[in-house]
Write a protein that holds these residues in place. Structure first.
Motif, short mmCIF file in Angstrom:
data_model
loop_
_atom_site.label_atom_id
_atom_site.label_comp_id
_atom_site.label_asym_id
_atom_site.label_seq_id
_atom_site.Cartn_x
_atom_site.Cartn_y
_atom_site.Cartn_z
N ALA A 77 0.81 -1.22 0.00
CA ALA A 77 0.00 0.00 0.00
C ALA A 77 0.84 1.27 0.00
O ALA A 77 0.49 2.25 -0.67
N PHE A 78 1.93 1.26 0.76
CA PHE A 78 2.67 2.50 1.00
C PHE A 78 4.07 2.52 0.41
O PHE A 78 4.75 3.53 0.47
N GLY A 79 4.51 1.40 -0.15
CA GLY A 79 5.89 1.28 -0.60
C GLY A 79 6.15 1.90 -1.96
O GLY A 79 5.24 2.12 -2.76
N SER A 80 7.41 2.14 -2.19
CA SER A 80 7.82 2.76 -3.45
C SER A 80 8.22 1.74 -4.50
O SER A 80 8.66 2.11 -5.57
N ASP A 81 8.09 0.45 -4.17
CA ASP A 81 8.44 -0.56 -5.16
C ASP A 81 7.49 -0.52 -6.35
O ASP A 81 7.79 -1.05 -7.40
N ALA A 82 6.38 0.12 -6.15
CA ALA A 82 5.44 0.30 -7.26
C ALA A 82 5.97 1.45 -8.12
O ALA A 82 7.12 1.48 -8.48
N ASP A 83 5.14 2.38 -8.40
CA ASP A 83 5.50 3.52 -9.23
C ASP A 83 5.94 4.67 -8.33
O ASP A 83 5.18 5.11 -7.49
N GLU A 84 7.17 5.14 -8.51
CA GLU A 84 7.63 6.23 -7.65
C GLU A 84 6.86 7.52 -7.89
O GLU A 84 6.97 8.45 -7.11
N ASP A 85 6.08 7.57 -8.94
CA ASP A 85 5.23 8.73 -9.20
C ASP A 85 3.82 8.53 -8.64
O ASP A 85 2.88 9.18 -9.07
N SER A 86 3.69 7.64 -7.67
CA SER A 86 2.38 7.37 -7.07
C SER A 86 1.79 8.63 -6.48
O SER A 86 2.49 9.47 -5.92
N THR A 87 0.50 8.73 -6.60
CA THR A 87 -0.25 9.86 -6.06
C THR A 87 -1.03 9.40 -4.83
O THR A 87 -1.16 8.19 -4.59
N PRO A 88 -1.57 10.34 -4.06
CA PRO A 88 -2.44 9.93 -2.95
C PRO A 88 -3.57 9.02 -3.43
O PRO A 88 -3.92 8.05 -2.76
N ASN A 89 -4.12 9.30 -4.60
CA ASN A 89 -5.21 8.47 -5.13
C ASN A 89 -4.75 7.04 -5.43
O ASN A 89 -5.51 6.09 -5.24
N ASP A 90 -3.51 6.88 -5.86
CA ASP A 90 -2.97 5.54 -6.10
C ASP A 90 -2.90 4.76 -4.79
O ASP A 90 -3.23 3.57 -4.74
N VAL A 91 -2.45 5.43 -3.74
CA VAL A 91 -2.36 4.78 -2.43
C VAL A 91 -3.75 4.43 -1.92
O VAL A 91 -3.98 3.34 -1.39
N ILE A 92 -4.70 5.33 -2.10
CA ILE A 92 -6.09 5.08 -1.69
C ILE A 92 -6.61 3.82 -2.40
O ILE A 92 -7.24 2.97 -1.77
N LEU A 93 -6.35 3.68 -3.69
CA LEU A 93 -6.81 2.50 -4.43
C LEU A 93 -6.20 1.22 -3.86
O LEU A 93 -6.88 0.21 -3.74
N LYS A 94 -4.93 1.26 -3.49
CA LYS A 94 -4.29 0.08 -2.91
C LYS A 94 -4.89 -0.25 -1.54
O LYS A 94 -5.11 -1.43 -1.23
N ILE A 95 -5.16 0.77 -0.74
CA ILE A 95 -5.79 0.54 0.56
C ILE A 95 -7.18 -0.06 0.36
O ILE A 95 -7.57 -0.99 1.07
N ARG A 96 -7.90 0.43 -0.61
CA ARG A 96 -9.23 -0.13 -0.90
C ARG A 96 -9.14 -1.59 -1.32
O ARG A 96 -10.02 -2.39 -0.99
N GLU A 97 -8.10 -1.94 -2.04
CA GLU A 97 -7.88 -3.35 -2.41
C GLU A 97 -7.71 -4.20 -1.15
O GLU A 97 -8.26 -5.30 -1.06
N LEU A 98 -6.94 -3.68 -0.19
CA LEU A 98 -6.76 -4.41 1.07
C LEU A 98 -8.10 -4.56 1.79
O LEU A 98 -8.41 -5.65 2.32
N LEU A 99 -8.88 -3.49 1.81
CA LEU A 99 -10.17 -3.55 2.49
C LEU A 99 -11.13 -4.52 1.79
O LEU A 99 -11.88 -5.24 2.44
N GLU A 100 -11.09 -4.53 0.46
CA GLU A 100 -11.94 -5.45 -0.29
C GLU A 100 -11.54 -6.90 -0.02
O GLU A 100 -12.41 -7.79 0.03
N SER A 101 -10.26 -7.15 0.17
CA SER A 101 -9.82 -8.52 0.45
C SER A 101 -10.33 -8.98 1.81
O SER A 101 -10.51 -10.17 2.04
N ASP A 102 -10.59 -8.03 2.72
CA ASP A 102 -11.19 -8.37 4.01
C ASP A 102 -12.62 -8.87 3.85
O ASP A 102 -13.09 -9.70 4.60
N ASN A 103 -13.30 -8.32 2.84
CA ASN A 103 -14.71 -8.66 2.61
C ASN A 103 -14.87 -9.83 1.65
O ASN A 103 -15.98 -10.26 1.40
N GLY A 104 -13.74 -10.26 1.10
CA GLY A 104 -13.61 -11.25 0.19
C GLY A 104 -14.31 -12.18 -0.48
O GLY A 104 -14.67 -12.95 -1.04
#
Length: 106
Positions: free
Chosen positions: A79-106
């Protein structure tokens, strides 16, 4: 809502409410300008132990914040790492966090 969900939703809240200047200066490579760095200015996160001092003195930020947020170190890196795209935006991080939340509801 689980503690994990509450804390991740609060990261989203912080990121969604960044000023335009904070959004422009967002930098996933610099702790003070990344998602966790932005959270260090928020009273909710200060109350649960994510403060500027704690993050600075932590040698491995992901190892420090992961248990507080109720996620694994690997999820923190995803969610928070730079191994993804170093040009990540807050919205990119939000999308990754939402993915984690969706996996909880799975």
């Amino acid at each position: 809502m689980s503690l994990r969900q509450e804390r991740l939703e609060n990261v989203i809240r912080v990121l969604e409410n960044l000023s335009e200047t904070q959004r422009e200066n967002f930098d996933i490579e610099r702790w003070s300008r990344c998602a966790i760095g932005m959270c260090t200015s928020d009273s909710y996160f200060n109350e649960i132990g994510i403060t500027c001092v704690n993050v600075i003195t932590s040698r491995h930020t992901f190892d420090f914040v992961a248990p507080i947020l109720g996620i694994t170190t690997e999820e923190a890196e995803f969610a928070f790492g730079s191994d993804a795209d170093e040009d990540s935006t807050p919205n990119d991080v939000i999308l990754k966090i939402r993915e984690l939340l969706e996996s909880d509801n799975g």
